[in-house]
Design a protein around this motif. Structure first.
Motif, PDB file in Angstrom:
ATOM      1  N   ALA A   1       0.685  -0.564   0.021  1.00 54.63           N
ATOM      2  CA  ALA A   1      -0.273  -0.064   0.031  1.00 54.63           C
ATOM      3  C   ALA A   1       1.033   1.144   0.153  1.00 54.63           C
ATOM      4  O   ALA A   1       2.091   1.455   0.964  1.00 54.63           O
ATOM      5  CB  ALA A   1      -1.265   0.050   1.181  1.00 54.63           C
ATOM      6  N   LEU A   2       0.770   2.418  -0.663  1.00 56.09           N
ATOM      7  CA  LEU A   2       1.399   3.539  -1.525  1.00 56.09           C
ATOM      8  C   LEU A   2       0.090   4.970  -0.865  1.00 56.09           C
ATOM      9  O   LEU A   2      -0.884   4.722  -0.946  1.00 56.09           O
ATOM     10  CB  LEU A   2       1.981   3.107  -2.559  1.00 56.09           C
ATOM     11  CG  LEU A   2       2.881   2.101  -2.864  1.00 56.09           C
ATOM     12  CD1 LEU A   2       3.808   2.998  -4.390  1.00 56.09           C
ATOM     13  CD2 LEU A   2       3.662   2.174  -1.823  1.00 56.09           C
TER      14      LEU A   2
ATOM     15  N   LEU B   1      -1.153  -3.723  -5.732  1.00 57.04           N
ATOM     16  CA  LEU B   1      -0.415  -1.902  -5.256  1.00 57.04           C
ATOM     17  C   LEU B   1      -1.609  -1.437  -5.075  1.00 57.04           C
ATOM     18  O   LEU B   1      -2.498  -1.475  -5.738  1.00 57.04           O
ATOM     19  CB  LEU B   1       0.549  -2.036  -6.210  1.00 57.04           C
ATOM     20  CG  LEU B   1       0.857  -0.832  -6.008  1.00 57.04           C
ATOM     21  CD1 LEU B   1       1.981  -1.218  -4.554  1.00 57.04           C
ATOM     22  CD2 LEU B   1       1.555   0.175  -7.140  1.00 57.04           C
ATOM     23  N   LEU B   2      -2.669  -0.950  -3.680  1.00 49.13           N
ATOM     24  CA  LEU B   2      -3.229   0.120  -3.769  1.00 49.13           C
ATOM     25  C   LEU B   2      -2.589   1.300  -3.647  1.00 49.13           C
ATOM     26  O   LEU B   2      -1.285   1.329  -1.979  1.00 49.13           O
ATOM     27  CB  LEU B   2      -3.253  -0.368  -2.534  1.00 49.13           C
ATOM     28  CG  LEU B   2      -4.680   0.740  -1.480  1.00 49.13           C
ATOM     29  CD1 LEU B   2      -5.984   0.705  -2.796  1.00 49.13           C
ATOM     30  CD2 LEU B   2      -5.228   0.371  -0.413  1.00 49.13           C
TER      31      LEU B   2
ATOM     32  N   VAL C   1      -5.447  -2.881 -14.422  1.00 44.33           N
ATOM     33  CA  VAL C   1      -6.400  -2.025 -13.369  1.00 44.33           C
ATOM     34  C   VAL C   1      -7.729  -3.086 -12.685  1.00 44.33           C
ATOM     35  O   VAL C   1      -8.744  -3.233 -13.781  1.00 44.33           O
ATOM     36  CB  VAL C   1      -6.991  -1.012 -14.012  1.00 44.33           C
ATOM     37  CG1 VAL C   1      -7.794   0.373 -13.106  1.00 44.33           C
ATOM     38  CG2 VAL C   1      -6.001  -0.405 -15.065  1.00 44.33           C
ATOM     39  N   VAL C   2      -7.776  -2.995 -11.267  1.00 45.07           N
ATOM     40  CA  VAL C   2      -8.228  -4.886 -10.450  1.00 45.07           C
ATOM     41  C   VAL C   2     -10.135  -3.920  -9.999  1.00 45.07           C
ATOM     42  O   VAL C   2     -10.494  -3.624 -10.063  1.00 45.07           O
ATOM     43  CB  VAL C   2      -7.967  -4.806  -9.250  1.00 45.07           C
ATOM     44  CG1 VAL C   2      -8.298  -5.833  -8.856  1.00 45.07           C
ATOM     45  CG2 VAL C   2      -6.475  -5.667 -10.621  1.00 45.07           C
ATOM     46  N   ALA C   3      -8.611  -2.084  -9.376  1.00 40.64           N
ATOM     47  CA  ALA C   3     -10.193  -1.208  -9.061  1.00 40.64           C
ATOM     48  C   ALA C   3      -9.707  -0.012  -8.793  1.00 40.64           C
ATOM     49  O   ALA C   3      -8.881   0.233  -8.640  1.00 40.64           O
ATOM     50  CB  ALA C   3     -10.782  -2.235  -8.143  1.00 40.64           C
ATOM     51  N   THR C   4     -10.697   0.969  -9.179  1.00 42.09           N
ATOM     52  CA  THR C   4     -10.668   2.364  -8.872  1.00 42.09           C
ATOM     53  C   THR C   4     -11.527   3.153  -8.527  1.00 42.09           C
ATOM     54  O   THR C   4     -12.660   2.638  -8.284  1.00 42.09           O
ATOM     55  CB  THR C   4     -10.684   3.341 -10.273  1.00 42.09           C
ATOM     56  OG1 THR C   4     -11.647   3.009 -10.808  1.00 42.09           O
ATOM     57  CG2 THR C   4      -9.298   2.519 -10.893  1.00 42.09           C
TER      58      THR C   4
ATOM     59  N   LEU D   1      -6.151   0.051  -6.752  1.00 40.89           N
ATOM     60  CA  LEU D   1      -5.782  -0.871  -7.090  1.00 40.89           C
ATOM     61  C   LEU D   1      -5.233  -1.247  -8.639  1.00 40.89           C
ATOM     62  O   LEU D   1      -6.365  -1.828  -9.358  1.00 40.89           O
ATOM     63  CB  LEU D   1      -6.631  -1.835  -6.032  1.00 40.89           C
ATOM     64  CG  LEU D   1      -6.150  -3.465  -5.624  1.00 40.89           C
ATOM     65  CD1 LEU D   1      -4.824  -3.603  -5.006  1.00 40.89           C
ATOM     66  CD2 LEU D   1      -7.669  -4.427  -5.625  1.00 40.89           C
ATOM     67  N   ILE D   2      -4.064  -1.652  -8.498  1.00 42.89           N
ATOM     68  CA  ILE D   2      -3.747  -2.410 -10.011  1.00 42.89           C
ATOM     69  C   ILE D   2      -2.156  -3.948  -9.465  1.00 42.89           C
ATOM     70  O   ILE D   2      -2.101  -4.096  -8.240  1.00 42.89           O
ATOM     71  CB  ILE D   2      -2.548  -1.520 -10.685  1.00 42.89           C
ATOM     72  CG1 ILE D   2      -1.536  -0.993  -9.388  1.00 42.89           C
ATOM     73  CG2 ILE D   2      -3.072  -0.069 -10.354  1.00 42.89           C
ATOM     74  CD1 ILE D   2      -0.383   0.002 -10.060  1.00 42.89           C
ATOM     75  N   ARG D   3      -2.586  -3.996 -10.894  1.00 40.48           N
ATOM     76  CA  ARG D   3      -2.028  -5.786 -10.029  1.00 40.48           C
ATOM     77  C   ARG D   3      -0.345  -5.986 -10.877  1.00 40.48           C
ATOM     78  O   ARG D   3      -0.620  -5.229 -12.524  1.00 40.48           O
ATOM     79  CB  ARG D   3      -3.099  -6.726 -10.461  1.00 40.48           C
ATOM     80  CG  ARG D   3      -2.102  -7.829  -9.609  1.00 40.48           C
ATOM     81  CD  ARG D   3      -3.488  -9.079  -9.994  1.00 40.48           C
ATOM     82  NE  ARG D   3      -3.869  -9.003  -8.638  1.00 40.48           N
ATOM     83  CZ  ARG D   3      -5.706  -9.723  -8.520  1.00 40.48           C
ATOM     84  NH1 ARG D   3      -5.629 -10.652  -9.358  1.00 40.48           N
ATOM     85  NH2 ARG D   3      -6.307  -9.609  -7.552  1.00 40.48           N
ATOM     86  N   PHE D   4       0.792  -6.369 -10.991  1.00 34.20           N
ATOM     87  CA  PHE D   4       1.776  -6.387 -12.011  1.00 34.20           C
ATOM     88  C   PHE D   4       2.272  -7.871 -11.472  1.00 34.20           C
ATOM     89  O   PHE D   4       2.708  -8.196 -10.582  1.00 34.20           O
ATOM     90  CB  PHE D   4       2.186  -5.467 -12.297  1.00 34.20           C
ATOM     91  CG  PHE D   4       3.632  -4.871 -10.961  1.00 34.20           C
ATOM     92  CD1 PHE D   4       4.657  -5.317 -11.213  1.00 34.20           C
ATOM     93  CD2 PHE D   4       2.535  -4.561 -10.017  1.00 34.20           C
ATOM     94  CE1 PHE D   4       5.414  -5.028  -9.890  1.00 34.20           C
ATOM     95  CE2 PHE D   4       3.265  -3.186  -9.352  1.00 34.20           C
ATOM     96  CZ  PHE D   4       4.568  -4.145  -8.956  1.00 34.20           C
TER      97      PHE D   4
END
Length: 648
Positions: free
Chosen positions: A467-468, A537-538, A558-561, A597-600
């Motif tokens: 989380a950032l 990564l949030l 892009v998981v969620a915004t 919330l992104i994922r890589f």
């Protein structure tokens, strides 16, 4: 700039004085003098050449590659300006029509991609380019300023390649300061040291120095771009498109007949380094410099009368708007790239619906829109069908979202325009109507959930979570700095990549501990990711402005915004599953007081920056890094020329 035609006029006048209307010799010439006869013949030849040049200049001046010019007639949006010491006499409508494109300006046609002769299935090859960066005095909108040109031109040259090709770009730095060039959106898998990020993957190329970027483009295709990655200089002109083709791209060509790049950017009449001290000064909270203008394909109109006689600027009322020709019945792919420093644009074309088919290098199923938001560093491909009346021209609009600005600028016309013409003319539109869809009243980006990848992807569940928190704080001496998890980044004299490789090779355990690394200085926030992790990564934005975050070396799902301040943790277990065909990209706009919330997949070895792409924000510290694949990095020997940059 206005071309000086005084010499040409004098030569034509001299010819008229020495010849009669029927071509016989004037009595003022001594016809018995052989030298006079030779002189007469040469003057005739020269006059013919001059006339041809003038005719050619007129033809080019009316050509669409020059853009739309403005007269000083009443009712025009370019009122006549009185001449001042810093502003030459405003040229007449007739003289404006005869102006030719300045030799430093890249033409609209330079960014049309030849589809017929390009071999999308060609075996891998090496493509080499030579870049010389230098400071020059140019006037993209009529206002002269110091800017950075590549090979003396602006915008920069088109780089075009196929996936699998090797690119070699030889860079000569003739600037007074260091520089580096980042190849925005390229993975650089196995060549992290070619990412072009000052203080992270390399030391800057010193003034007078030379460096060669040498890398292979693999496993990606689409619309990318390049820019300097040293302080705020990317906003001073050194930008250009980088287009990667693939056999898969042919599957998209069923949607369009013509392929063209359209660069847009905000524009300042001052050098970025001159604006930076005031922005970083104490008491300048939310005081980002507001642009003076905007450009499409490197040009736009500016009303010189807005500048007072004591402004100190030299402004010539000869600026243009770009003009893009269309043929009725054809479909046009416009690869839109926001190469600016600050502004988010809302892009549209009057009377023409658009269809999005790409975002940040990811091909998408067509999405019909009237207008779309393009944050700094983002790219979209849209398709226009040329099906309107051929008796009219139409406006292409890139309207700045002024709700992203903390202040006003009385010089700024936020409605940046170019011309779409069916008529092969530069006549201003008369029946061109902007869409009635409301413009944004918040600083937001396009909702990525509206986009569906054309080629299906699947996001595996995350194995680690970070989380950032991004915010601005008033620090020592009341200076407003940007922070990520309490750390404000400044450029390291020794690149973090160099430090990590040396530390891993010496088996220094501080460089191998997963999580927030303690191996670097206090102004470097680095997360060491376990080998081949899938990262969730949030990123939470605690600032009142939106931030376009870009991740180097990766694209992310892009998981969620959300525009809401806080993430609902009760929903995370449902999100941390295999996700079918969610959108992937490399730059995302995070709303004010919102989160993403992104994922890589962290499988690309190296040190990779994640930062806000607003130049002012990155320079104030809004950057952190990921360290990935220590198992591979510890085997690296950094190239001698890369290490050599730090020895100067």
């Amino acid at each position: 700039m206005t071309r000086d035609t005084s010499t040409e006029k004098n030569l034509v006048q001299e010819h008229k004085q020495h010849a009669t209307a029927d071509g016989s010799v004037s009595p003022y010439v001594n016809t018995n003098d052989p030298s006079s006869k030779r002189s007469l013949r040469w003057k005739r030849y020269l006059a013919i050449v001059v006339v041809l040049i003038l005719v050619l200049g007129l033809a080019l001046g009316l050509g669409l590659g020059l853009g739309l010019r403005h007269s000083s007639k009443a009712g025009s949006d370019s009122p006549t300006r009185s001449p001042t010491p810093s502003n030459p006499q405003t040229p007449s409508e007739e003289s404006q029509a005869s102006l030719s494109i300045p030799p430093w300006r890249s033409n609209v046609e330079d960014y049309i991609l030849d589809m017929a002769s390009w071999d999308f299935n060609a075996p891998p090859s090496t493509r080499e380019y030579n870049f010389t960066l230098s400071e020059v005095q140019l006037s993209p909108d009529g206002v002269f300023r110091t800017m950075i040109a590549i090979n003396g031109r602006f915008p920069g040259p088109l780089i075009r390649a196929n996936t699998g090709d090797r690119l070699i770009i030889n860079v000569q730095n003739n600037l007074p300061n260091g520089t580096a060039i980042h190849w925005h959106g390229l993975f650089q898998n196995g060549t992290n040291w070619m990412d072009g990020t000052s203080g992270i993957t390399q030391c800057p190329i010193p003034p007078g120095g030379r460096f060669t970027y040498n890398f292979t483009v693999e496993n990606q295709f689409g619309t990318y771009w390049y820019h300097t990655h040293y302080s705020t200089t990317n906003g001073d002109g050194p930008v250009g498109p980088l287009i990667i083709h693939s056999p898969d791209e042919v599957k998209l060509q069923k949607y369009y007949d013509v392929d063209q790049v359209v660069l847009m950017q905000d524009w300042y009449h001052d050098y970025s380094q001159a604006l930076l001290p005031d922005y970083l000064a104490s008491g300048s909270e939310n005081g980002e410099p507001v642009p003076d203008n905007g450009l499409i394909l490197g040009t736009n109109y500016f009303n010189c009368s807005k500048l007072g006689p004591d402004s100190g600027y030299v402004c010539e009322q000869n600026s243009t708007r770009a003009a893009l020709t269309v043929e009725h019945g054809k479909r046009y792919r416009y690869r839109l790239i926001n190469t600016g420093a600050f502004a988010t644009f809302e892009f549209s074309i009057d009377n023409h619906p658009l269809s999005i088919i790409e975002a940040d290098g990811t091909a998408t199923e067509p999405l019909a829109v009237h207008r779309l938001e393009i944050a700094v560093a983002q790219r979209y491909s849209v398709v226009l069908t040329a099906n309107q009346s051929t008796a009219s021209n139409y406006w292409m609009r890139a309207q700045m979202n002024t709700f992203c600005f903390g202040d006003d600028n009385p010089l700024l016309d936020a409605d940046v325009r170019a011309l779409i013409t069916y008529t092969n003319s530069t006549i201003e539109p008369t029946n061109s109507i902007d869409w009635k869809d409301a413009l944004d009243v918040e600083c937001v980006g396009l909702n990525s959930s509206l986009l569906t990848p054309f080629f299906r992807t699947e996001a595996p569940p995350a194995t680690v979570f970070y989380a950032l928190a991004a915010n601005f704080q008033i620090g020592d001496y009341a200076i407003d700095r940007a922070y990520i998890n309490g750390t404000s980044w400044t450029m390291s004299n020794v690149p973090t990549l160099n430090q990590a490789v040396a530390g891993l090779q010496s088996s220094n355990s501080t460089f191998t501990t997963s999580g927030v690394s303690s191996a670097f200085s206090a102004n470097q926030y680095v997360i060491d990711v376990p080998d081949i992790a899938v990262v969730d990564l949030l990123i939470t934005n605690y600032d009142e402005g939106g931030h376009p975050f870009h991740l180097h070396g990766h694209s992310f799902w892009v998981v969620a915004t959300s525009p809401d301040q806080y993430f609902d943790w009760s929903t995370y277990s449902a999100l941390n599953t295999t996700l079918p065909n969610v959108m992937k990209r490399d730059t995302i706009m995070i709303d004010a007081y919102g989160w993403a919330l992104i994922r890589f997949v962290a499988d690309n070895p190296g040190l990779w920056a994640l930062h806000c792409h607003i130049s002012w924000h990155m320079e104030s510290g809004l950057l952190m890094q990921f360290q990935t694949r220590n198992d591979i990095m510890k085997t690296w020997e950094l190239p001698a020329d890369v290490l050599g940059l730090c020895a100067t």
